[in-house]
Design a protein around this motif. Structure first.
Motif, PDB file in Angstrom:
ATOM      1  N   TYR A 161      29.100 -12.148 -19.908  1.00 34.87           N
ATOM      2  CA  TYR A 161      29.438 -11.886 -21.105  1.00 34.87           C
ATOM      3  C   TYR A 161      28.530 -11.308 -22.004  1.00 34.87           C
ATOM      4  O   TYR A 161      28.952 -10.820 -23.156  1.00 34.87           O
ATOM      5  CB  TYR A 161      29.864 -13.268 -22.107  1.00 34.87           C
ATOM      6  N   ARG A 162      27.338 -11.127 -21.553  1.00 36.02           N
ATOM      7  CA  ARG A 162      26.261 -10.921 -22.590  1.00 36.02           C
ATOM      8  C   ARG A 162      26.318  -9.224 -23.126  1.00 36.02           C
ATOM      9  O   ARG A 162      25.830  -9.269 -24.198  1.00 36.02           O
ATOM     10  CB  ARG A 162      24.885 -10.937 -21.888  1.00 36.02           C
ATOM     11  N   SER A 163      27.011  -8.540 -22.402  1.00 34.38           N
ATOM     12  CA  SER A 163      26.958  -7.240 -22.851  1.00 34.38           C
ATOM     13  C   SER A 163      28.338  -6.753 -23.591  1.00 34.38           C
ATOM     14  O   SER A 163      28.714  -5.608 -24.072  1.00 34.38           O
ATOM     15  CB  SER A 163      26.643  -5.983 -21.785  1.00 34.38           C
ATOM     16  N   ASP A 164      29.313  -7.846 -23.618  1.00 31.15           N
ATOM     17  CA  ASP A 164      30.648  -7.588 -24.064  1.00 31.15           C
ATOM     18  C   ASP A 164      30.896  -7.821 -25.495  1.00 31.15           C
ATOM     19  O   ASP A 164      29.852  -8.736 -26.185  1.00 31.15           O
ATOM     20  CB  ASP A 164      31.726  -8.338 -23.279  1.00 31.15           C
ATOM     21  N   ALA A 165      31.876  -7.586 -26.356  1.00 34.55           N
ATOM     22  CA  ALA A 165      32.002  -7.887 -27.499  1.00 34.55           C
ATOM     23  C   ALA A 165      32.410  -9.429 -27.724  1.00 34.55           C
ATOM     24  O   ALA A 165      32.877 -10.024 -26.810  1.00 34.55           O
ATOM     25  CB  ALA A 165      33.426  -7.220 -28.063  1.00 34.55           C
ATOM     26  N   PRO A 166      32.092  -9.823 -28.924  1.00 34.60           N
ATOM     27  CA  PRO A 166      32.229 -11.339 -29.097  1.00 34.60           C
ATOM     28  C   PRO A 166      33.719 -11.833 -28.975  1.00 34.60           C
ATOM     29  O   PRO A 166      34.644 -11.057 -29.107  1.00 34.60           O
ATOM     30  CB  PRO A 166      32.046 -11.708 -30.612  1.00 34.60           C
ATOM     31  N   ASN A 167      33.909 -12.958 -28.465  1.00 32.34           N
ATOM     32  CA  ASN A 167      35.244 -13.598 -28.310  1.00 32.34           C
ATOM     33  C   ASN A 167      36.201 -12.832 -27.417  1.00 32.34           C
ATOM     34  O   ASN A 167      37.377 -12.808 -27.576  1.00 32.34           O
ATOM     35  CB  ASN A 167      35.870 -13.976 -29.578  1.00 32.34           C
ATOM     36  N   THR A 168      35.763 -12.201 -26.143  1.00 31.36           N
ATOM     37  CA  THR A 168      36.584 -11.537 -25.190  1.00 31.36           C
ATOM     38  C   THR A 168      36.457 -12.230 -24.019  1.00 31.36           C
ATOM     39  O   THR A 168      37.336 -11.840 -23.043  1.00 31.36           O
ATOM     40  CB  THR A 168      35.904 -10.071 -24.966  1.00 31.36           C
ATOM     41  N   HIS A 169      35.681 -13.174 -23.865  1.00 40.36           N
ATOM     42  CA  HIS A 169      35.877 -14.141 -22.547  1.00 40.36           C
ATOM     43  C   HIS A 169      36.117 -15.372 -22.734  1.00 40.36           C
ATOM     44  O   HIS A 169      35.545 -16.494 -22.584  1.00 40.36           O
ATOM     45  CB  HIS A 169      34.371 -14.036 -21.650  1.00 40.36           C
ATOM     46  N   VAL A 170      37.315 -15.539 -23.332  1.00 38.78           N
ATOM     47  CA  VAL A 170      38.002 -16.819 -23.812  1.00 38.78           C
ATOM     48  C   VAL A 170      39.452 -16.994 -23.317  1.00 38.78           C
ATOM     49  O   VAL A 170      39.947 -15.979 -23.007  1.00 38.78           O
ATOM     50  CB  VAL A 170      38.070 -17.077 -25.307  1.00 38.78           C
ATOM     51  N   CYS A 171      39.920 -18.187 -23.220  1.00 34.05           N
ATOM     52  CA  CYS A 171      41.024 -18.509 -22.966  1.00 34.05           C
ATOM     53  C   CYS A 171      41.506 -19.875 -23.654  1.00 34.05           C
ATOM     54  O   CYS A 171      40.622 -20.372 -24.122  1.00 34.05           O
ATOM     55  CB  CYS A 171      41.396 -18.705 -21.402  1.00 34.05           C
ATOM     56  N   PRO A 172      42.812 -20.430 -23.455  1.00 40.96           N
ATOM     57  CA  PRO A 172      43.258 -21.442 -24.060  1.00 40.96           C
ATOM     58  C   PRO A 172      42.452 -22.612 -23.932  1.00 40.96           C
ATOM     59  O   PRO A 172      42.072 -23.361 -24.619  1.00 40.96           O
ATOM     60  CB  PRO A 172      44.659 -21.735 -23.591  1.00 40.96           C
ATOM     61  N   VAL A 173      41.950 -22.738 -22.456  1.00 38.95           N
ATOM     62  CA  VAL A 173      40.795 -24.025 -22.126  1.00 38.95           C
ATOM     63  C   VAL A 173      39.673 -23.817 -22.818  1.00 38.95           C
ATOM     64  O   VAL A 173      39.266 -24.710 -23.620  1.00 38.95           O
ATOM     65  CB  VAL A 173      40.727 -23.814 -20.623  1.00 38.95           C
ATOM     66  N   CYS A 174      38.911 -22.684 -22.862  1.00 39.03           N
ATOM     67  CA  CYS A 174      37.630 -22.942 -23.605  1.00 39.03           C
ATOM     68  C   CYS A 174      37.540 -22.499 -24.751  1.00 39.03           C
ATOM     69  O   CYS A 174      36.604 -22.545 -25.739  1.00 39.03           O
ATOM     70  CB  CYS A 174      36.636 -21.908 -22.879  1.00 39.03           C
ATOM     71  N   LEU A 175      38.836 -22.157 -25.538  1.00 38.22           N
ATOM     72  CA  LEU A 175      39.107 -22.154 -26.654  1.00 38.22           C
ATOM     73  C   LEU A 175      39.576 -23.586 -27.514  1.00 38.22           C
ATOM     74  O   LEU A 175      39.858 -23.825 -28.580  1.00 38.22           O
ATOM     75  CB  LEU A 175      40.037 -21.219 -27.183  1.00 38.22           C
ATOM     76  N   GLY A 176      39.684 -24.445 -26.610  1.00 42.93           N
ATOM     77  CA  GLY A 176      40.215 -25.859 -27.000  1.00 42.93           C
ATOM     78  C   GLY A 176      41.537 -25.853 -27.373  1.00 42.93           C
ATOM     79  O   GLY A 176      41.833 -26.623 -28.450  1.00 42.93           O
ATOM     80  N   LEU A 177      42.535 -25.033 -27.335  1.00 49.74           N
ATOM     81  CA  LEU A 177      43.956 -25.001 -27.769  1.00 49.74           C
ATOM     82  C   LEU A 177      44.610 -26.141 -27.179  1.00 49.74           C
ATOM     83  O   LEU A 177      44.426 -26.755 -26.294  1.00 49.74           O
ATOM     84  CB  LEU A 177      44.553 -23.626 -27.318  1.00 49.74           C
ATOM     85  N   PRO A 178      45.627 -26.736 -28.128  1.00 46.55           N
ATOM     86  CA  PRO A 178      46.189 -27.798 -27.769  1.00 46.55           C
ATOM     87  C   PRO A 178      47.221 -27.743 -26.381  1.00 46.55           C
ATOM     88  O   PRO A 178      47.811 -26.707 -26.083  1.00 46.55           O
ATOM     89  CB  PRO A 178      47.515 -27.925 -28.912  1.00 46.55           C
ATOM     90  N   GLY A 179      46.902 -28.770 -25.854  1.00 47.77           N
ATOM     91  CA  GLY A 179      47.668 -28.788 -24.218  1.00 47.77           C
ATOM     92  C   GLY A 179      47.220 -28.203 -23.124  1.00 47.77           C
ATOM     93  O   GLY A 179      47.329 -28.440 -21.969  1.00 47.77           O
ATOM     94  N   ALA A 180      45.674 -27.497 -23.480  1.00 49.07           N
ATOM     95  CA  ALA A 180      45.111 -26.816 -22.308  1.00 49.07           C
ATOM     96  C   ALA A 180      44.392 -27.748 -21.508  1.00 49.07           C
ATOM     97  O   ALA A 180      43.627 -28.565 -22.096  1.00 49.07           O
ATOM     98  CB  ALA A 180      44.314 -25.737 -22.868  1.00 49.07           C
ATOM     99  N   MET A 181      44.487 -27.659 -20.333  1.00 41.38           N
ATOM    100  CA  MET A 181      43.736 -28.974 -19.173  1.00 41.38           C
ATOM    101  C   MET A 181      42.671 -28.275 -18.506  1.00 41.38           C
ATOM    102  O   MET A 181      42.685 -27.216 -18.125  1.00 41.38           O
ATOM    103  CB  MET A 181      44.738 -29.348 -18.230  1.00 41.38           C
ATOM    104  N   PRO A 182      41.491 -28.690 -18.526  1.00 44.58           N
ATOM    105  CA  PRO A 182      40.404 -28.333 -17.736  1.00 44.58           C
ATOM    106  C   PRO A 182      40.461 -28.574 -16.395  1.00 44.58           C
ATOM    107  O   PRO A 182      41.301 -29.435 -15.921  1.00 44.58           O
ATOM    108  CB  PRO A 182      39.083 -29.179 -18.286  1.00 44.58           C
ATOM    109  N   VAL A 183      40.086 -27.554 -15.654  1.00 43.72           N
ATOM    110  CA  VAL A 183      40.076 -27.322 -14.281  1.00 43.72           C
ATOM    111  C   VAL A 183      38.574 -27.463 -13.775  1.00 43.72           C
ATOM    112  O   VAL A 183      37.913 -26.427 -14.153  1.00 43.72           O
ATOM    113  CB  VAL A 183      41.067 -26.343 -13.415  1.00 43.72           C
ATOM    114  N   LEU A 184      38.035 -28.416 -12.961  1.00 47.14           N
ATOM    115  CA  LEU A 184      36.648 -28.205 -12.626  1.00 47.14           C
ATOM    116  C   LEU A 184      36.426 -27.032 -11.533  1.00 47.14           C
ATOM    117  O   LEU A 184      36.764 -26.982 -10.629  1.00 47.14           O
ATOM    118  CB  LEU A 184      36.108 -29.661 -12.069  1.00 47.14           C
TER     119      LEU A 184
END
Ligand SMILES: [Zn+2]
Length: 493
Positions: free
Chosen positions: A30-53
């Protein structure tokens, strides 16, 4: 007053160099990319999103645990650490608490006294990185802050040491050794910005312990500790006491500052993460085979290439450097080893540090050619350094890079043949390489020659020492003695 004993323990957070995040498929690059472009419901903590290890991150963490001689626990567990901070979108961090992945290991470092010293490892656990706040202006006076969740969910391991270090220097050695070990394991890239962060516990024996948080560079750790030791000692000398507290390291000012927050472990309300099952890894960990680690490579460099202990330590202390050395000597193992050893461990590192360059920027083929010119006595050591500097500067300034031979011709640097012909004028015959070395040493050390003439015996030994260095220990000492004496007496006349 006797010298107070300094006690240091470290908590080191390292980003594991996986392709995707710990609990989702977002890319970690992510280091050379614009902020908040490497995100999804899981890593944004949206309701109902489940972590997969992410399986790879657990394998990486187990490699580290094995390399640091820890026992991987048959069952470990993820927990939620609850707190609110804008960089933590879920308002909890998934980490490991009372059942970490591994416990009870050690890492060997070179102690301040010179021998090997074991720093015990308390535990290693896996957790997710929070996001990152970007302050407009500065943290205290800026009007607002921005938040970037690209980093949220990057896999981290936290390595907690026992308070076994006795000086900032030992802490630096521990970190260097740890970094080398992680890189040898191919689980970590120290050149990525923010890939390592350290909290340090530090106290003077008999007083309260202070935790310094938020140190984000290797050099920062030693500086923060030095500042903190001075601060604590001066409090004690004035008869005041050291408060048990958390302080933050302000890198730009090189000082630590008391932080207002006073969270305690029980404030976090840890509880087992309900969306992830406990980890059972016993059969998996048994199957993990470790690559050659820094200590083993150091011993191999001594045995295989005849490196001195110090050179072997330096060369193997960084994966890139060790690989570079082996690449260079592979070209001509017999002839180049004695040269490559000194030229990389002493000369090249010095020149790279001076330019703040990584060894990755050095062209191995060009460097090998330079050593060959030296080995074949085409240029002198002094000219060799001159050529190396030009090579590095060209690379640093993104100029077209010349080969060492091209640089030698263009700069018309002092060649051995020039030195030889100058000498043959005074000798009447072509001198041998030892006589050339003697002539150079005498020109370079006029004060020692003067001292010798005044009858100082030590001066002769000093000159012999310089000669041994210049001839890289290859010359017969008796022959050197004889020739040097001959030359010095001749000059006296
Ligand atoms: Zn994600």
């Amino acid at each position: 007053m006797t010298e107070e004993q300094v006690i240091v323990g470290l908590e080191v957070h390292c980003q594991l160099d996986t392709m995707s995040k710990l609990f989702c498929g977002c890319s970690t690059d992510y280091r050379s990319d614009a902020p908040n472009t490497h995100v999804c419901p899981v890593c944004l903590g949206l309701p109902g999103a489940m972590p997969v290890l992410n399986k790879r991150s657990i394998e990486y963490a187990m490699r580290v645990a094995k390399a640091l001689n820890c026992s991987v626990l048959p069952e470990s567990e993820f927990s939620r650490k609850n707190y609110f901070y804008p960089d933590l979108d879920k308002a909890y961090q998934i980490t490991q608490y009372d059942k970490p992945l591994a416990e009870g290991g050690y890492l060997e470092i070179e102690s301040d006294e010179g021998g090997e010293k074991r720093i015990r490892i308390t535990r290693i656990h896996v957790e997710e990185d929070p996001g990152r706040l970007v302050h407009r202006g500065n943290a205290e006076r800026g009007k607002y802050s921005l938040v970037d969740y690209n980093r949220a969910g990057i896999p981290l391991i936290e390595i907690v040491s026992e308070p076994d270090m006795r000086s900032p220097k030992e802490a630096r050695k521990f970190l260097n050794k740890l970094r080398a070990t992680l890189e040898y394991l191919s689980v970590f890239d120290s050149e990525k910005e923010g890939s390592l962060r350290v909290d340090a516990n530090i106290s003077i024996k008999g007083s309260e312990r202070v935790e310094v948080k938020n140190i984000s560079s290797y050099k920062g750790v030693e500086k923060a500790l030095l500042f903190e030791i001075t601060r604590q000692k001066s409090l004690l000398r004035r008869g005041q006491k050291v408060d048990r507290e958390t302080r933050h390291y302000l890198e730009a000012r090189g000082v630590t500052q008391s932080s207002r927050s006073k969270e305690q472990e029980h404030d976090y309300r840890y509880f087992p993460e309900p969306d992830l099952r406990p980890l059972h890894v016993q059969s998996w960990v048994d199957g993990i085979v470790l690559p050659e680690l820094p200590d083993a490579r150091r011993e191999r460099f001594i045995a295989q290439y005849g490196c001195s202990l110090n050179h072997a330590r330096t060369l193997t202390g960084e994966l890139r450097l060790a690989n570079f050395f082996e690449k260079v000597v592979a070209a001509d193992p017999k002839g180049l080893i004695p040269l490559a050893d000194t030229w990389i461990a002493d000369t090249l590192i010095g020149e790279l540090n001076y330019r703040n360059m990584s060894v990755d920027a050095v062209d191995a083929a060009g460097f090998t050619e330079l050593l060959t010119l030296l080995e074949q006595c085409i240029i002198t050591d002094k000219s060799g350094i001159e050529v190396l500097r030009v090579m590095l500067d060209q690379r640093l300034n993104n100029q077209a890079c010349e080969t060492p031979s091209e640089i030698v011709e263009r700069l018309n640097v002092r060649k051995v043949s020039t030195v030889t012909s100058e000498l043959s004028l005074s000798y009447g015959v072509v001198p041998n390489p030892l006589q050339i070395a003697i002539a150079e040493v005498l020109t370079e050390n006029p004060a020692a020659v003067e001292d010798f003439r005044k009858g100082k015996k030590g001066a002769f030994n000093f000159l012999i020492g310089q000669l041994m260095k210049k001839t890289r220990g290859c010359a017969d000492p008796a022959e050197l003695n004889r020739l040097l004496k001959e030359e010095l007496t001749k000059k006296e006349v």
